[in-house]
Design a protein around this motif. Sequence first.
Motif, PDB file in Angstrom:
ATOM      1  N   ALA A 199     -42.229  31.690-100.509  1.00 35.69           N
ATOM      2  CA  ALA A 199     -41.715  32.734-101.412  1.00 35.69           C
ATOM      3  C   ALA A 199     -42.700  33.892-101.519  1.00 35.69           C
ATOM      4  CB  ALA A 199     -41.443  32.145-102.790  1.00 35.69           C
ATOM      5  N   VAL A 200     -43.990  33.576-101.581  1.00 37.97           N
ATOM      6  CA  VAL A 200     -45.017  34.628-101.658  1.00 37.97           C
ATOM      7  C   VAL A 200     -45.017  35.429-100.349  1.00 37.97           C
ATOM      8  CG1 VAL A 200     -47.517  35.041-101.767  1.00 37.97           C
ATOM      9  CG2 VAL A 200     -46.447  33.445-103.369  1.00 37.97           C
ATOM     10  N   LYS A 201     -44.873  34.724 -99.248  1.00 38.95           N
ATOM     11  CA  LYS A 201     -44.831  35.398 -97.939  1.00 38.95           C
ATOM     12  C   LYS A 201     -43.625  36.344 -97.847  1.00 38.95           C
ATOM     13  CE  LYS A 201     -44.352  34.473 -93.002  1.00 38.95           C
ATOM     14  NZ  LYS A 201     -44.016  33.420 -92.026  1.00 38.95           N
ATOM     15  N   LEU A 202     -42.479  35.869 -98.304  1.00 38.15           N
ATOM     16  CA  LEU A 202     -41.270  36.695 -98.255  1.00 38.15           C
ATOM     17  C   LEU A 202     -41.433  37.945 -99.133  1.00 38.15           C
ATOM     18  CD1 LEU A 202     -38.311  36.863 -97.173  1.00 38.15           C
ATOM     19  CD2 LEU A 202     -37.611  35.874 -99.353  1.00 38.15           C
ATOM     20  N   ALA A 203     -42.019  37.757-100.320  1.00 42.51           N
ATOM     21  CA  ALA A 203     -42.207  38.888-101.243  1.00 42.51           C
ATOM     22  C   ALA A 203     -43.185  39.913-100.665  1.00 42.51           C
ATOM     23  CB  ALA A 203     -42.708  38.387-102.587  1.00 42.51           C
ATOM     24  N   LEU A 204     -44.241  39.420-100.030  1.00 45.71           N
ATOM     25  CA  LEU A 204     -45.283  40.307 -99.498  1.00 45.71           C
ATOM     26  C   LEU A 204     -44.878  40.949 -98.176  1.00 45.71           C
ATOM     27  CD1 LEU A 204     -48.592  38.284-100.022  1.00 45.71           C
ATOM     28  CD2 LEU A 204     -47.975  40.450-101.117  1.00 45.71           C
ATOM     29  N   GLY A 205     -44.039  40.242 -97.433  1.00 50.58           N
ATOM     30  CA  GLY A 205     -43.731  40.687 -96.082  1.00 50.58           C
ATOM     31  C   GLY A 205     -44.861  40.364 -95.122  1.00 50.58           C
ATOM     32  N   ALA A 206     -45.775  39.505 -95.554  1.00 50.97           N
ATOM     33  CA  ALA A 206     -46.918  39.074 -94.729  1.00 50.97           C
ATOM     34  C   ALA A 206     -47.429  37.750 -95.285  1.00 50.97           C
ATOM     35  CB  ALA A 206     -48.030  40.109 -94.767  1.00 50.97           C
ATOM     36  N   ALA A 207     -48.054  36.959 -94.426  1.00 52.43           N
ATOM     37  CA  ALA A 207     -48.541  35.646 -94.872  1.00 52.43           C
ATOM     38  C   ALA A 207     -49.679  35.812 -95.871  1.00 52.43           C
ATOM     39  CB  ALA A 207     -49.004  34.837 -93.675  1.00 52.43           C
ATOM     40  N   PRO A 208     -49.655  35.031 -96.968  1.00 58.27           N
ATOM     41  CA  PRO A 208     -50.796  35.069 -97.899  1.00 58.27           C
ATOM     42  C   PRO A 208     -51.973  34.284 -97.318  1.00 58.27           C
ATOM     43  CG  PRO A 208     -49.173  33.474 -98.657  1.00 58.27           C
ATOM     44  CD  PRO A 208     -48.617  34.092 -97.397  1.00 58.27           C
ATOM     45  N   SER A 209     -52.998  34.068 -98.120  1.00 58.68           N
ATOM     46  CA  SER A 209     -54.129  33.240 -97.694  1.00 58.68           C
ATOM     47  C   SER A 209     -53.807  31.777 -97.998  1.00 58.68           C
ATOM     48  CB  SER A 209     -55.388  33.646 -98.457  1.00 58.68           C
ATOM     49  OG  SER A 209     -55.731  34.979 -98.152  1.00 58.68           O
ATOM     50  N   PRO A 210     -54.318  30.850 -97.193  1.00 55.01           N
ATOM     51  CA  PRO A 210     -54.039  29.430 -97.439  1.00 55.01           C
ATOM     52  C   PRO A 210     -54.891  28.875 -98.588  1.00 55.01           C
ATOM     53  CG  PRO A 210     -55.325  29.673 -95.438  1.00 55.01           C
ATOM     54  CD  PRO A 210     -55.118  31.054 -95.975  1.00 55.01           C
ATOM     55  N   PHE A 211     -54.726  29.473 -99.759  1.00 50.28           N
ATOM     56  CA  PHE A 211     -55.442  29.093-100.987  1.00 50.28           C
ATOM     57  C   PHE A 211     -54.419  28.640-102.019  1.00 50.28           C
ATOM     58  CE2 PHE A 211     -58.755  32.656 -99.995  1.00 50.28           C
ATOM     59  CZ  PHE A 211     -59.373  31.844 -99.056  1.00 50.28           C
ATOM     60  N   PHE A 212     -54.659  27.482-102.625  1.00 53.11           N
ATOM     61  CA  PHE A 212     -53.687  26.915-103.568  1.00 53.11           C
ATOM     62  C   PHE A 212     -54.362  26.533-104.874  1.00 53.11           C
ATOM     63  CE2 PHE A 212     -51.349  23.206-105.289  1.00 53.11           C
ATOM     64  CZ  PHE A 212     -50.080  23.751-105.381  1.00 53.11           C
ATOM     65  N   ARG A 213     -53.634  26.754-105.982  1.00 54.54           N
ATOM     66  CA  ARG A 213     -54.109  26.233-107.272  1.00 54.54           C
ATOM     67  C   ARG A 213     -53.002  25.377-107.878  1.00 54.54           C
ATOM     68  NH1 ARG A 213     -57.130  30.220-110.815  1.00 54.54           N
ATOM     69  NH2 ARG A 213     -59.041  29.168-110.175  1.00 54.54           N
ATOM     70  N   PHE A 214     -53.364  24.172-108.333  1.00 54.02           N
ATOM     71  CA  PHE A 214     -52.403  23.278-108.969  1.00 54.02           C
ATOM     72  C   PHE A 214     -52.045  23.813-110.363  1.00 54.02           C
ATOM     73  CE2 PHE A 214     -53.946  20.378-105.789  1.00 54.02           C
ATOM     74  CZ  PHE A 214     -52.919  19.467-105.586  1.00 54.02           C
ATOM     75  N   PRO A 215     -50.744  23.862-110.711  1.00 57.15           N
ATOM     76  CA  PRO A 215     -50.371  24.228-112.075  1.00 57.15           C
ATOM     77  C   PRO A 215     -51.042  23.291-113.085  1.00 57.15           C
ATOM     78  CG  PRO A 215     -48.444  24.277-110.674  1.00 57.15           C
ATOM     79  CD  PRO A 215     -49.562  23.687-109.852  1.00 57.15           C
ATOM     80  N   GLU A 216     -51.536  23.848-114.145  1.00 55.90           N
ATOM     81  CA  GLU A 216     -52.234  23.128-115.222  1.00 55.90           C
ATOM     82  C   GLU A 216     -53.429  22.325-114.691  1.00 55.90           C
ATOM     83  OE1 GLU A 216     -49.328  20.935-117.680  1.00 55.90           O
ATOM     84  OE2 GLU A 216     -47.809  22.230-116.773  1.00 55.90           O
ATOM     85  N   LEU A 217     -53.881  22.663-113.502  1.00 53.80           N
ATOM     86  CA  LEU A 217     -54.991  21.952-112.842  1.00 53.80           C
ATOM     87  C   LEU A 217     -54.730  20.447-112.770  1.00 53.80           C
ATOM     88  CD1 LEU A 217     -58.090  23.868-114.335  1.00 53.80           C
ATOM     89  CD2 LEU A 217     -56.823  24.352-112.216  1.00 53.80           C
ATOM     90  N   GLN A 218     -53.459  20.100-112.572  1.00 56.95           N
ATOM     91  CA  GLN A 218     -53.055  18.681-112.457  1.00 56.95           C
ATOM     92  C   GLN A 218     -53.077  18.291-110.981  1.00 56.95           C
ATOM     93  OE1 GLN A 218     -52.199  16.356-114.863  1.00 56.95           O
ATOM     94  NE2 GLN A 218     -53.033  17.825-116.337  1.00 56.95           N
ATOM     95  N   HIS A 219     -54.208  17.720-110.566  1.00 59.09           N
ATOM     96  CA  HIS A 219     -54.414  17.425-109.148  1.00 59.09           C
ATOM     97  C   HIS A 219     -53.833  16.074-108.771  1.00 59.09           C
ATOM     98  CE1 HIS A 219     -57.285  20.640-109.992  1.00 59.09           C
ATOM     99  NE2 HIS A 219     -57.202  20.933-108.706  1.00 59.09           N
ATOM    100  N   ASN A 220     -52.643  16.100-108.214  1.00 58.82           N
ATOM    101  CA  ASN A 220     -52.018  14.874-107.716  1.00 58.82           C
ATOM    102  C   ASN A 220     -52.734  14.458-106.422  1.00 58.82           C
ATOM    103  OD1 ASN A 220     -50.366  13.081-106.368  1.00 58.82           O
ATOM    104  ND2 ASN A 220     -48.469  14.142-106.880  1.00 58.82           N
TER     105      ASN A 220
END
Length: 338
Positions: A199-220
């Motif tokens: 979704a971020v890629k589609l919005a930007l029209g370019a690939a984002p960086s492969p960086f992720f943050r877990f919502p609420e820092l809940q690391h499954n």
Amino acid sequence: MRNAAGLMLATVVSAIAIAGLWFWTSSPRADLPPPQTVGAAQAERLTADASAKAAREDVEVTAAIPDKPPVSPAKTTCANPNALGVSRVVEIDTTGGPGFGFEHFKQLDFLADKEVVLTFDDGPWPVNTPAVLKALADECTKGLFFPIGKHAGYHPEILKQVAAAGHTIGAHTWSHANLNSKKLNEQQAKDEVEKGFSAVKLALGAAPSPFFRFPELQHNPATVAYLGTRNIAIFSCDLDSFDYKKGSTAEKVVQTVMTKVDKLGKGIILMHDFQKHTAEALPELLRRLKAGGYKVVQIKAKAPMQTLAEYDEAILKDTKLPVASTRPVTSVVQTVTE
Ligand SMILES: [Zn+2]
């Protein structure tokens, strides 16, 4: 016979003249330098100019960044002589999914004393994200943004502004689901991650960086392992601004961040460009960081995110309704009374 001899002579003379002309036009001209070649002295001068310019900007790029987008003018010009700025740019090799932020990952400690990383979650959002961008631009500094997939779909033009200002963009799931919740199975957690990036890629029209943050820092743990297989780096934080808490104000955000960073001496700071109080707090917070001798480190990825085609297509399908009829309007709508 005389005529024939004369013709032969004329032919020979013409051939010699043509050969001479060809030789003159096609020969290398030793007396002129080859075109569009910078002389050694000039090249040296250009290199010296570039070095002086880099020194003036006071930015240390610690490694080469392949496939980077063109440098935006905002990055190279700063109208504020006392700006917080960017002290150094680091490039992350995300192979194997390294984790950052001492709240959860203590292995990789790359910040020196007094160095901070400014991170912003949950955007893009009207008013607040543009206000955050303005505060960062006024201080000629850069942040790391973790937008929510759905929000990127609602406000692609705001996310494009984030990219245009030269900030780094990762992703923060599709719908901000708690990936550690028992309500989600492993596949659903993966879908949240992948759809978020697509979704971020589609919005930007370019690939984002492969960086992720877990919502609420809940690391499954299963999702942490999955991110490793996808070569996506995980960003927890060193200190949380608590800007999302009930009763938060701009003053409280500044106070919380400054108290924590003064205690730790450095760190990855978690904030939300989605939150009104963060947008309001940021000008004062950046001023206090500068006054406290803190320096901002900008994070970049060595290579862009490789999204999965099936999720890119799923996002496209979500945003575009199918066209059921292609009949022209004149065949669909008829005036029956006038
Ligand atoms: Zn969040």
